[in-house]
Scaffold this active site. Structure first.
Site, PDB file in Angstrom:
ATOM      1  N   CYS A  94     -52.202  23.558 -47.363  1.00  0.00           N
ATOM      2  CA  CYS A  94     -53.281  24.534 -47.463  1.00  0.00           C
ATOM      3  C   CYS A  94     -54.542  23.867 -48.026  1.00  0.00           C
ATOM      4  O   CYS A  94     -54.519  22.712 -48.433  1.00  0.00           O
ATOM      5  CB  CYS A  94     -52.859  25.708 -48.332  1.00  0.00           C
TER       6      CYS A  94
ATOM      7  N   HIS B 125     -57.678  28.649 -50.805  1.00  0.00           N
ATOM      8  CA  HIS B 125     -57.356  29.293 -52.079  1.00  0.00           C
ATOM      9  C   HIS B 125     -57.924  28.510 -53.252  1.00  0.00           C
ATOM     10  O   HIS B 125     -58.395  27.377 -53.121  1.00  0.00           O
ATOM     11  CB  HIS B 125     -55.835  29.452 -52.230  1.00  0.00           C
TER      12      HIS B 125
END
Length: 466
Positions: free
Chosen positions: A372, A353
């Site tokens: 992440c 992301h």
């Protein structure tokens, strides 16, 4: 692992023995011969070329069943790795090779070429060959004492005079960063500063030329420490498919860097931010199946209390509110996922992301997320993927809505989260880099190495965000 080879005889035939009583009778099962037995012994005796010399593989086997068991064990080590990453780590889902070793051995015995078959099982790429060459070089003097430059002192700054400088200079010469003629006296000279900066850059550190604890950790590594790291790197390559997807994304979590492969060629490489120690990014094989424009972020339960504790004013300022029992951050420039999310198929809520915290990409050690993977210039990367997958118009329309909008990719793009602590410099020489999670230790122990010295850089500086 099966102990006996299906389709292989358990008898040993002399080299000159006929394979059948006469030509009209069907050929019997493949048998061990004096030649193939010698080939197996020779291959195992040369296992240092694969960094496997700390393991025995029961090289004293003489009976057919023992030879078969031995051959399959060594073949498995070459073909899939001598260790099982799914047992070494809580999570490991990167695709692995799975050749039919029993059929392969039967075929090798029938052809009388066990040597050639075993040689074909390990990775054949240039990186593996370089690692093999480096390992053999490091192991020439495995008992050489490690350099012990004291770290209990002030950092050595350019121009300073320090009694440790001569030993440091000698190590820089050994590591091929410094010309031997420049290794003189106790003054930290400009030539040495340049050498240290080069070393720091190679090892993923801030190239400021200041010799602190991190630089001394490199200089104090012995050849045995480096050999261990290289053997571990070879093992990790053996875990991987020999022919990975031609179009894929590889993330080296240890180096915090992403490489985008398109049709077998590197199309892009960029920095990423990955999980900090204790919140590690797992080693996953998981494809991107869609782009998400203007994503919302549903804050995981694991960090919900951490976020809520910052107070109502913080939540309001960052567009975080409670919906259906969850804390949810609305789309926008303050969203912790940034302006794009690369949705992936896995059970661990791990994905790539964007991020509003752009300053983290300027840091040398980028293990700073909650697990992440944050991508540098994620919008530019999303544009690249959308173009390559033929969904540019859909992507632009999705971005223009200002709302969370999904763009499915026509074909999923495989992503591999890997962990490699040995990289290559511009001349192709292997460089032992930082082991931020300490994951090398368990592999090294499983390969039979004594505990070694690995580079650690503790960050513990994650911010808001997954």
């Amino acid at each position: 692992m099966a102990l006996l080879l299906a389709g292989c005889s358990v008898s040993v035939a002399p080299d000159n023995q006929a394979s059948a009583a006469n030509a009209s009778e069907p050929a019997g099962p493949a048998q061990w011969s004096d030649t193939t037995r010698a080939q197996l012994r020779q291959a195992i005796d040369g296992r240092a070329a694969h960094g496997l010399d700390q393991m025995s593989f029961a090289s004293d086997a003489t009976d057919p069943a023992g030879l078969t068991k031995q051959a399959l064990a060594y073949a498995s080590a070459l073909a899939r790795g001598a260790t099982d990453p799914t047992k070494l780590y809580d999570v490991y889902t990167v695709p692995r090779p799975n050749p039919d070793l029993q059929a392969g051995l039967a075929n090798a015995l029938s052809k009388g070429d066990v040597k050639g078959w075993l040689a074909s099982l390990a990775p054949a790429d240039d990186n593996y060959q370089r690692l093999s060459k480096a390992y053999l070089a490091f192991r020439k003097q495995p008992s050489a004492p490690a350099t012990n430059i004291p770290a209990n002192g002030d950092a050595i700054k350019p121009g300073a005079t320090d009694p440790r400088v001569p030993v440091i200079a000698r190590q820089l010469v050994i590591l091929d960063y410094l010309d031997p003629k420049a290794a003189q006296g106790q003054q930290y000279t400009p030539a040495m500063v340049q050498a240290v900066r080069g070393m720091q850059a190679d090892y993923g550190m801030k190239p400021d030329g200041v010799i602190g604890q991190e630089a001394l950790a490199i200089l104090n590594m012995s050849d045995a420490d480096r050999a261990r790291a290289v053997a571990i790197a070879m093992e990790r390559l053996r875990w991987l498919e020999r022919t990975p997807p031609a179009t894929r994304i590889d993330v080296n979590v240890a180096a915090a860097r992403l490489t985008y492969w398109r049709d077998g060629k590197i199309a892009d490489s960029r920095k990423v931010v990955v999980g900090e120690p204790d919140r590690e990014t797992p080693q996953l094989g998981s494809p991107i199946y869609r782009l998400v424009a203007n994503p919302t972020w549903t804050i995981p339960r694991s960090i919900e209390d951490e976020t809520a504790a910052k107070g109502a004013a913080y939540l309001k300022a960052n567009n975080i509110s409670r919906k259906d029992g969850w804390l949810v951050q609305a789309p926008g420039p303050k969203n912790s996922l940034g302006l794009v999310k690369f949705d992936m198929l896995n059970d661990h809520a791990i994905y790539l992301h964007d991020t509003p915290a752009k300053q983290l990409f300027q840091m040398t050690q980028r293990q700073r997320s909650h697990g992440c993977v944050r991508v540098d210039d994620a919008l530019g990367f999303a544009e690249m993927l959308a173009r390559d997958e033929g969904v540019t118009d859909e992507w632009h329309q999705a971005r223009g809505t200002g709302k969370e909008t999904f763009v499915k990719l026509p074909k999923q793009i495989p992503v591999r989260m890997l962990y490699q602590t040995v990289l290559f410099d511009d001349s192709g020489e292997p460089i032992v880099r930082n082991d931020p999670y300490g994951w090398d230790d368990r592999v090294g122990e499983a390969l039979g190495f004594k505990a070694g010295k690995a580079l650690r850089v503790e960050t513990h500086a994650s911010d808001e965000g997954p």
